[in-house]
Scaffold this motif. Structure first.
Motif, PDB file in Angstrom:
ATOM      1  N   GLN A   1       0.852  -1.186   0.000  1.00 49.80           N
ATOM      2  CA  GLN A   1       0.000   0.000   0.000  1.00 49.80           C
ATOM      3  C   GLN A   1       0.889   1.237   0.000  1.00 49.80           C
ATOM      4  OE1 GLN A   1      -2.435  -0.375   3.451  1.00 49.80           O
ATOM      5  NE2 GLN A   1      -3.458  -2.204   2.741  1.00 49.80           N
ATOM      6  N   PHE A   2       0.366   2.298  -0.627  1.00 48.47           N
ATOM      7  CA  PHE A   2       1.101   3.557  -0.616  1.00 48.47           C
ATOM      8  C   PHE A   2       0.281   4.590   0.148  1.00 48.47           C
ATOM      9  CE2 PHE A   2      -1.499   3.372  -4.354  1.00 48.47           C
ATOM     10  CZ  PHE A   2      -2.049   4.626  -4.457  1.00 48.47           C
ATOM     11  N   ASN A   3       0.987   5.529   0.727  1.00 48.82           N
ATOM     12  CA  ASN A   3       0.330   6.521   1.566  1.00 48.82           C
ATOM     13  C   ASN A   3      -0.102   7.729   0.762  1.00 48.82           C
ATOM     14  OD1 ASN A   3       0.601   5.018   3.889  1.00 48.82           O
ATOM     15  ND2 ASN A   3       2.636   5.835   4.336  1.00 48.82           N
ATOM     16  N   ILE A   4      -1.270   8.265   1.131  1.00 56.91           N
ATOM     17  CA  ILE A   4      -1.816   9.465   0.512  1.00 56.91           C
ATOM     18  C   ILE A   4      -2.240  10.395   1.638  1.00 56.91           C
ATOM     19  CG2 ILE A   4      -3.748  10.365  -0.829  1.00 56.91           C
ATOM     20  CD1 ILE A   4      -3.705   7.910  -2.497  1.00 56.91           C
ATOM     21  N   SER A   5      -2.134  11.651   1.393  1.00 55.63           N
ATOM     22  CA  SER A   5      -2.549  12.630   2.380  1.00 55.63           C
ATOM     23  C   SER A   5      -4.063  12.594   2.569  1.00 55.63           C
ATOM     24  CB  SER A   5      -2.122  14.032   1.931  1.00 55.63           C
ATOM     25  OG  SER A   5      -2.674  14.998   2.781  1.00 55.63           O
ATOM     26  N   LEU A   6      -4.508  12.784   3.778  1.00 52.64           N
ATOM     27  CA  LEU A   6      -5.936  12.808   4.102  1.00 52.64           C
ATOM     28  C   LEU A   6      -6.573  14.138   3.692  1.00 52.64           C
ATOM     29  CD1 LEU A   6      -8.284  11.357   5.530  1.00 52.64           C
ATOM     30  CD2 LEU A   6      -7.517  12.408   7.654  1.00 52.64           C
ATOM     31  N   LEU A   7      -5.765  15.148   3.454  1.00 55.39           N
ATOM     32  CA  LEU A   7      -6.298  16.479   3.169  1.00 55.39           C
ATOM     33  C   LEU A   7      -7.005  16.585   1.825  1.00 55.39           C
ATOM     34  CD1 LEU A   7      -3.408  18.694   4.542  1.00 55.39           C
ATOM     35  CD2 LEU A   7      -5.573  18.113   5.633  1.00 55.39           C
ATOM     36  N   LYS A   8      -6.579  15.836   0.818  1.00 57.39           N
ATOM     37  CA  LYS A   8      -7.184  15.951  -0.508  1.00 57.39           C
ATOM     38  C   LYS A   8      -8.655  15.526  -0.506  1.00 57.39           C
ATOM     39  CE  LYS A   8      -6.082  15.634  -5.283  1.00 57.39           C
ATOM     40  NZ  LYS A   8      -4.962  15.960  -6.092  1.00 57.39           N
ATOM     41  N   PRO A   9      -9.010  14.346   0.035  1.00 54.31           N
ATOM     42  CA  PRO A   9     -10.436  14.008   0.083  1.00 54.31           C
ATOM     43  C   PRO A   9     -11.235  14.953   0.975  1.00 54.31           C
ATOM     44  CG  PRO A   9      -9.122  12.043   0.415  1.00 54.31           C
ATOM     45  CD  PRO A   9      -8.189  13.208   0.434  1.00 54.31           C
ATOM     46  N   LEU A  10     -10.640  15.397   2.067  1.00 57.65           N
ATOM     47  CA  LEU A  10     -11.342  16.342   2.940  1.00 57.65           C
ATOM     48  C   LEU A  10     -11.588  17.667   2.234  1.00 57.65           C
ATOM     49  CD1 LEU A  10      -9.688  15.713   6.427  1.00 57.65           C
ATOM     50  CD2 LEU A  10     -11.932  14.995   5.630  1.00 57.65           C
ATOM     51  N   ARG A  11     -10.678  18.044   1.348  1.00 53.06           N
ATOM     52  CA  ARG A  11     -10.868  19.272   0.588  1.00 53.06           C
ATOM     53  C   ARG A  11     -12.093  19.155  -0.312  1.00 53.06           C
ATOM     54  NH1 ARG A  11      -5.909  20.453  -2.610  1.00 53.06           N
ATOM     55  NH2 ARG A  11      -6.912  19.336  -4.303  1.00 53.06           N
ATOM     56  N   TYR A  12     -12.289  17.992  -0.948  1.00 54.99           N
ATOM     57  CA  TYR A  12     -13.457  17.806  -1.809  1.00 54.99           C
ATOM     58  C   TYR A  12     -14.746  17.696  -0.995  1.00 54.99           C
ATOM     59  CZ  TYR A  12     -10.481  17.454  -5.849  1.00 54.99           C
ATOM     60  OH  TYR A  12      -9.598  17.755  -6.843  1.00 54.99           O
ATOM     61  N   ILE A  13     -14.662  17.114   0.178  1.00 54.64           N
ATOM     62  CA  ILE A  13     -15.826  17.119   1.070  1.00 54.64           C
ATOM     63  C   ILE A  13     -16.154  18.561   1.452  1.00 54.64           C
ATOM     64  CG2 ILE A  13     -16.631  16.464   3.380  1.00 54.64           C
ATOM     65  CD1 ILE A  13     -15.061  13.842   3.024  1.00 54.64           C
ATOM     66  N   GLY A  14     -15.139  19.364   1.658  1.00 57.22           N
ATOM     67  CA  GLY A  14     -15.350  20.784   1.950  1.00 57.22           C
ATOM     68  C   GLY A  14     -16.019  21.513   0.794  1.00 57.22           C
ATOM     69  N   TRP A  15     -15.644  21.162  -0.446  1.00 56.83           N
ATOM     70  CA  TRP A  15     -16.303  21.762  -1.615  1.00 56.83           C
ATOM     71  C   TRP A  15     -17.797  21.437  -1.604  1.00 56.83           C
ATOM     72  CZ3 TRP A  15     -14.638  25.496  -4.525  1.00 56.83           C
ATOM     73  CH2 TRP A  15     -13.288  25.672  -4.764  1.00 56.83           C
ATOM     74  N   VAL A  16     -18.149  20.177  -1.319  1.00 56.47           N
ATOM     75  CA  VAL A  16     -19.559  19.767  -1.309  1.00 56.47           C
ATOM     76  C   VAL A  16     -20.316  20.491  -0.199  1.00 56.47           C
ATOM     77  CG1 VAL A  16     -21.120  17.816  -0.929  1.00 56.47           C
ATOM     78  CG2 VAL A  16     -19.095  17.527  -2.353  1.00 56.47           C
ATOM     79  N   ILE A  17     -19.735  20.529   0.990  1.00 54.46           N
ATOM     80  CA  ILE A  17     -20.389  21.218   2.115  1.00 54.46           C
ATOM     81  C   ILE A  17     -20.513  22.708   1.824  1.00 54.46           C
ATOM     82  CG2 ILE A  17     -20.110  21.858   4.544  1.00 54.46           C
ATOM     83  CD1 ILE A  17     -18.900  19.061   4.978  1.00 54.46           C
ATOM     84  N   GLY A  18     -19.473  23.299   1.254  1.00 55.09           N
ATOM     85  CA  GLY A  18     -19.540  24.719   0.900  1.00 55.09           C
ATOM     86  C   GLY A  18     -20.627  25.009  -0.112  1.00 55.09           C
ATOM     87  N   TYR A  19     -20.784  24.125  -1.096  1.00 53.21           N
ATOM     88  CA  TYR A  19     -21.841  24.296  -2.102  1.00 53.21           C
ATOM     89  C   TYR A  19     -23.220  24.220  -1.454  1.00 53.21           C
ATOM     90  CZ  TYR A  19     -24.494  23.527  -6.413  1.00 53.21           C
ATOM     91  OH  TYR A  19     -25.400  23.613  -7.438  1.00 53.21           O
TER      92      TYR A  19
END
Length: 147
Positions: free
Chosen positions: A68-86
């Motif tokens: 497995q490779f590691n990915i930052s948690l911030l990228k998906p949270l940023r898109y969740i933020g876009w949805v909540i902001g909308y």
């Protein structure tokens, strides 16, 4: 945290959002609940099926001990933020204004589109939503700003 787990988190967020929309739309009057209720049921059912399939894939990969490779948690949270902001923009300013603001910000920041491409995209989407609103005779409820 790997990509599959982040996908599970985002899919779970979408499932919870659609389920909450089902609960909320049940409180609407019979005429007003038609569109949001059925769209929420479809969205909830499809995201639930997708979530179960992703859980199966993650379990299968865990059993096989795939690297497995590691990915930052911030990228998906940023898109969740876009949805909540909308959603917050829709609540405050209404669908049309929120869509225009959301598309302008999202397309310039995330997609890095030029201002001309962004403007054309906004006009096409607003024209399409307006056309469908009149064709389907959809009444959009008022918002906090009153329009």
């Amino acid at each position: 945290m790997n990509k599959e787990y982040l996908n599970l988190i985002f899919s779970g967020f979408l499932f919870i959002t659609f389920t909450f929309a089902i609960i909320e739309s049940i409180t609407f009057s019979k005429l007003a609940q038609f569109f949001p209720l059925y769209i929420s049921i479809a969205g909830s059912a499809l995201t639930f099926i997708y979530l179960i399939s992703q859980i199966y894939i993650v379990y299968k990969q865990k059993v096989e001990n795939v690297k497995q490779f590691n990915i930052s948690l911030l990228k998906p949270l940023r898109y969740i933020g876009w949805v909540i902001g909308y959603l917050i923009l829709i609540y405050i300013g209404g669908l049309m204004l929120a869509t225009a603001i959301f598309l302008a910000l999202f397309l310039t920041i995330e997609s890095r589109m030029s201002y001309l491409q962004t403007s054309i995209s906004i006009l096409i989407v607003l024209f399409g939503v307006t056309l469908l609103s009149y064709a389907l005779d959809i009444y959009w409820p008022t918002n906090l700003l009153g329009f």
